[in-house]
Design a protein around this motif. Structure first.
Motif, PDB file in Angstrom:
ATOM      1  N   ASN A 150      -9.016   6.599  -4.249  1.00 52.20           N
ATOM      2  CA  ASN A 150      -8.947   7.407  -5.462  1.00 52.20           C
ATOM      3  C   ASN A 150     -10.372   7.801  -5.831  1.00 52.20           C
ATOM      4  O   ASN A 150     -11.323   7.262  -5.248  1.00 52.20           O
ATOM      5  CB  ASN A 150      -8.314   6.604  -6.595  1.00 52.20           C
ATOM      6  CG  ASN A 150      -6.897   6.161  -6.282  1.00 52.20           C
ATOM      7  OD1 ASN A 150      -6.703   5.097  -5.707  1.00 52.20           O
ATOM      8  ND2 ASN A 150      -5.924   6.961  -6.651  1.00 52.20           N
ATOM      9  N   PRO A 151     -10.567   8.736  -6.760  1.00 49.87           N
ATOM     10  CA  PRO A 151     -11.938   9.092  -7.144  1.00 49.87           C
ATOM     11  C   PRO A 151     -12.740   7.859  -7.573  1.00 49.87           C
ATOM     12  O   PRO A 151     -12.393   7.162  -8.521  1.00 49.87           O
ATOM     13  CB  PRO A 151     -11.733  10.064  -8.311  1.00 49.87           C
ATOM     14  CG  PRO A 151     -10.398  10.689  -8.038  1.00 49.87           C
ATOM     15  CD  PRO A 151      -9.569   9.568  -7.459  1.00 49.87           C
ATOM     16  N   GLY A 152     -13.793   7.550  -6.809  1.00 53.30           N
ATOM     17  CA  GLY A 152     -14.683   6.451  -7.170  1.00 53.30           C
ATOM     18  C   GLY A 152     -14.140   5.061  -6.936  1.00 53.30           C
ATOM     19  O   GLY A 152     -14.728   4.085  -7.401  1.00 53.30           O
ATOM     20  N   HIS A 153     -13.035   4.927  -6.207  1.00 52.70           N
ATOM     21  CA  HIS A 153     -12.445   3.590  -6.063  1.00 52.70           C
ATOM     22  C   HIS A 153     -11.633   3.490  -4.771  1.00 52.70           C
ATOM     23  O   HIS A 153     -11.090   4.493  -4.291  1.00 52.70           O
ATOM     24  CB  HIS A 153     -11.536   3.307  -7.256  1.00 52.70           C
ATOM     25  CG  HIS A 153     -10.985   1.913  -7.296  1.00 52.70           C
ATOM     26  ND1 HIS A 153     -11.790   0.790  -7.286  1.00 52.70           N
ATOM     27  CD2 HIS A 153      -9.707   1.459  -7.338  1.00 52.70           C
ATOM     28  CE1 HIS A 153     -11.032  -0.295  -7.333  1.00 52.70           C
ATOM     29  NE2 HIS A 153      -9.764   0.081  -7.351  1.00 52.70           N
ATOM     30  N   ILE A 154     -11.576   2.274  -4.208  1.00 49.53           N
ATOM     31  CA  ILE A 154     -10.710   2.008  -3.069  1.00 49.53           C
ATOM     32  C   ILE A 154      -9.862   0.770  -3.349  1.00 49.53           C
ATOM     33  O   ILE A 154     -10.353  -0.228  -3.890  1.00 49.53           O
ATOM     34  CB  ILE A 154     -11.508   1.822  -1.756  1.00 49.53           C
ATOM     35  CG1 ILE A 154     -10.545   1.592  -0.571  1.00 49.53           C
ATOM     36  CG2 ILE A 154     -12.524   0.703  -1.867  1.00 49.53           C
ATOM     37  CD1 ILE A 154     -11.243   1.620   0.791  1.00 49.53           C
ATOM     38  N   SER A 155      -8.585   0.869  -3.033  1.00 54.32           N
ATOM     39  CA  SER A 155      -7.666  -0.265  -3.102  1.00 54.32           C
ATOM     40  C   SER A 155      -6.948  -0.340  -1.756  1.00 54.32           C
ATOM     41  O   SER A 155      -7.301   0.386  -0.826  1.00 54.32           O
ATOM     42  CB  SER A 155      -6.668  -0.081  -4.260  1.00 54.32           C
ATOM     43  OG  SER A 155      -5.956   1.147  -4.122  1.00 54.32           O
ATOM     44  N   ALA A 156      -5.957  -1.203  -1.631  1.00 54.12           N
ATOM     45  CA  ALA A 156      -5.280  -1.374  -0.351  1.00 54.12           C
ATOM     46  C   ALA A 156      -3.773  -1.245  -0.515  1.00 54.12           C
ATOM     47  O   ALA A 156      -3.188  -1.836  -1.424  1.00 54.12           O
ATOM     48  CB  ALA A 156      -5.615  -2.736   0.251  1.00 54.12           C
ATOM     49  N   PRO A 196       1.353  11.259 -10.808  1.00 55.29           N
ATOM     50  CA  PRO A 196       1.702  12.357 -11.716  1.00 55.29           C
ATOM     51  C   PRO A 196       1.385  12.061 -13.177  1.00 55.29           C
ATOM     52  O   PRO A 196       1.204  12.979 -13.976  1.00 55.29           O
ATOM     53  CB  PRO A 196       3.214  12.530 -11.497  1.00 55.29           C
ATOM     54  CG  PRO A 196       3.675  11.302 -10.791  1.00 55.29           C
ATOM     55  CD  PRO A 196       2.517  10.792 -10.023  1.00 55.29           C
ATOM     56  N   PHE A 197       1.279  10.780 -13.536  1.00 57.84           N
ATOM     57  CA  PHE A 197       0.931  10.388 -14.907  1.00 57.84           C
ATOM     58  C   PHE A 197      -0.575  10.490 -15.152  1.00 57.84           C
ATOM     59  O   PHE A 197      -1.026  10.433 -16.299  1.00 57.84           O
ATOM     60  CB  PHE A 197       1.406   8.961 -15.182  1.00 57.84           C
ATOM     61  CG  PHE A 197       0.982   7.955 -14.136  1.00 57.84           C
ATOM     62  CD1 PHE A 197      -0.228   7.290 -14.232  1.00 57.84           C
ATOM     63  CD2 PHE A 197       1.787   7.723 -13.026  1.00 57.84           C
ATOM     64  CE1 PHE A 197      -0.621   6.389 -13.260  1.00 57.84           C
ATOM     65  CE2 PHE A 197       1.408   6.810 -12.056  1.00 57.84           C
ATOM     66  CZ  PHE A 197       0.201   6.143 -12.170  1.00 57.84           C
ATOM     67  N   ALA A 198      -1.375  10.635 -14.079  1.00 58.14           N
ATOM     68  CA  ALA A 198      -2.833  10.780 -14.186  1.00 58.14           C
ATOM     69  C   ALA A 198      -3.329  11.558 -12.967  1.00 58.14           C
ATOM     70  O   ALA A 198      -4.021  11.008 -12.103  1.00 58.14           O
ATOM     71  CB  ALA A 198      -3.510   9.423 -14.274  1.00 58.14           C
ATOM     72  N   PRO A 199      -2.983  12.832 -12.858  1.00 56.40           N
ATOM     73  CA  PRO A 199      -3.273  13.613 -11.642  1.00 56.40           C
ATOM     74  C   PRO A 199      -4.741  13.698 -11.261  1.00 56.40           C
ATOM     75  O   PRO A 199      -5.060  13.866 -10.084  1.00 56.40           O
ATOM     76  CB  PRO A 199      -2.698  15.002 -11.960  1.00 56.40           C
ATOM     77  CG  PRO A 199      -2.555  15.038 -13.449  1.00 56.40           C
ATOM     78  CD  PRO A 199      -2.281  13.635 -13.880  1.00 56.40           C
ATOM     79  N   ASP A 200      -5.644  13.565 -12.221  1.00 57.08           N
ATOM     80  CA  ASP A 200      -7.076  13.603 -11.903  1.00 57.08           C
ATOM     81  C   ASP A 200      -7.502  12.408 -11.063  1.00 57.08           C
ATOM     82  O   ASP A 200      -8.566  12.431 -10.431  1.00 57.08           O
ATOM     83  CB  ASP A 200      -7.921  13.642 -13.174  1.00 57.08           C
ATOM     84  CG  ASP A 200      -7.802  14.965 -13.918  1.00 57.08           C
ATOM     85  OD1 ASP A 200      -7.289  15.927 -13.321  1.00 57.08           O
ATOM     86  OD2 ASP A 200      -8.202  15.019 -15.103  1.00 57.08           O
ATOM     87  N   LEU A 201      -6.675  11.369 -11.050  1.00 58.50           N
ATOM     88  CA  LEU A 201      -6.990  10.159 -10.289  1.00 58.50           C
ATOM     89  C   LEU A 201      -6.183  10.066  -8.998  1.00 58.50           C
ATOM     90  O   LEU A 201      -6.148   9.019  -8.349  1.00 58.50           O
ATOM     91  CB  LEU A 201      -6.736   8.915 -11.150  1.00 58.50           C
ATOM     92  CG  LEU A 201      -7.516   8.838 -12.461  1.00 58.50           C
ATOM     93  CD1 LEU A 201      -7.140   7.569 -13.221  1.00 58.50           C
ATOM     94  CD2 LEU A 201      -9.027   8.885 -12.214  1.00 58.50           C
ATOM     95  N   ALA A 202      -5.535  11.160  -8.607  1.00 56.65           N
ATOM     96  CA  ALA A 202      -4.700  11.156  -7.406  1.00 56.65           C
ATOM     97  C   ALA A 202      -5.503  10.751  -6.171  1.00 56.65           C
ATOM     98  O   ALA A 202      -6.729  10.935  -6.108  1.00 56.65           O
ATOM     99  CB  ALA A 202      -4.085  12.533  -7.186  1.00 56.65           C
TER     100      ALA A 202
END
Length: 218
Positions: A150-156, A196-202
């Motif tokens: 995601n913008p500025g972040h990685i998860s798994a 869809p609840f926070a599309p800028d963070l897609a």
């Protein structure tokens, strides 16, 4: 949100022979919480490294939780990449996102470090964009976690299961939070990737090992 990365991911299309139903946290993949503001990249690397190097017993699914947590792995990853000891006390830059120990990491560098540490599962790579759901499901079914950018972040992305509505639910492990008792599950692929609840963070892309399973073509 931590400033951990830039972009990445996959693109593919596969047919699925069976429902996706796996949880890699029951096979040795730890759910860790990052120690410093921008250490999400190191946490994911540590989680993947511990998972792939875990005893085969942990992959049977009968011994969930029989694995050390990767706080030490996390700081060792940062120390190795930065060339200094980032495991003592509160390492320099930890809370401020500054050198030597607090810096974020570009996806190219994350990919290179995964390749250096876990070469046995194939060629690690990233590609920008959201991959086909069938490709992600096939990787999970074959036992391989996926880095989710995601913008500025990685998860798994670490699991999938048939949902009550007929859609497949997906589990992520996110180092910015303590993993809920029953896991952090999304109701479907769109909710996990497009937010869809926070599309800028897609999701911007994924990191994966492309040689991990010969029948999976990304």
């Amino acid at each position: 949100m931590a400033r951990c990365i830039s972009k990445l991911v996959i693109a593919a299309a596969l047919g699925m022979a069976a429902p996706c139903d796996v949880d890699l946290t029951s096979r040795g993949l730890p759910a860790c919480v990052q120690a410093c503001e921008d250490w999400c990249w190191a946490t994911v690397i540590g989680e993947f490294e511990e998972y792939y190097h875990a005893s085969p017993l942990l992959r049977l699914g009968s011994m969930p939780g029989v694995t050390p947590k990767c706080r030490q792995d996390e700081c060792k990853v940062v120390s190795s990449v930065m060339g200094t000891d980032c495991c003592q006390g509160e390492p320099g830059g930890c809370r401020s996102g500054k050198a030597p120990c607090g810096l974020p990491m570009l996806p190219e560098n994350i990919t290179q470090e995964l390749q250096r540490r876990i070469p046995s599962v194939g060629r690690w790579q990233y590609h920008a964009g959201i991959p086909a759901e069938s490709a992600v499901a096939a990787l999970l079914t074959a036992g391989h976690p996926i880095g989710r950018i995601n913008p500025g972040h990685i998860s798994a992305i670490v699991g999938c299961r048939p949902g009550k509505t007929g859609q497949t639910e997906y589990r992520i492990v996110d180092s910015t939070m303590v993993d809920p008792q029953h896991g952090n599950w999304f109701a479907n692929y769109t909710m996990m990737m497009e937010l869809p609840f926070a599309p800028d963070l897609a999701v911007r892309g994924v990191i994966y090992a492309d040689g991990a399973h010969a029948s999976i073509v990304i």
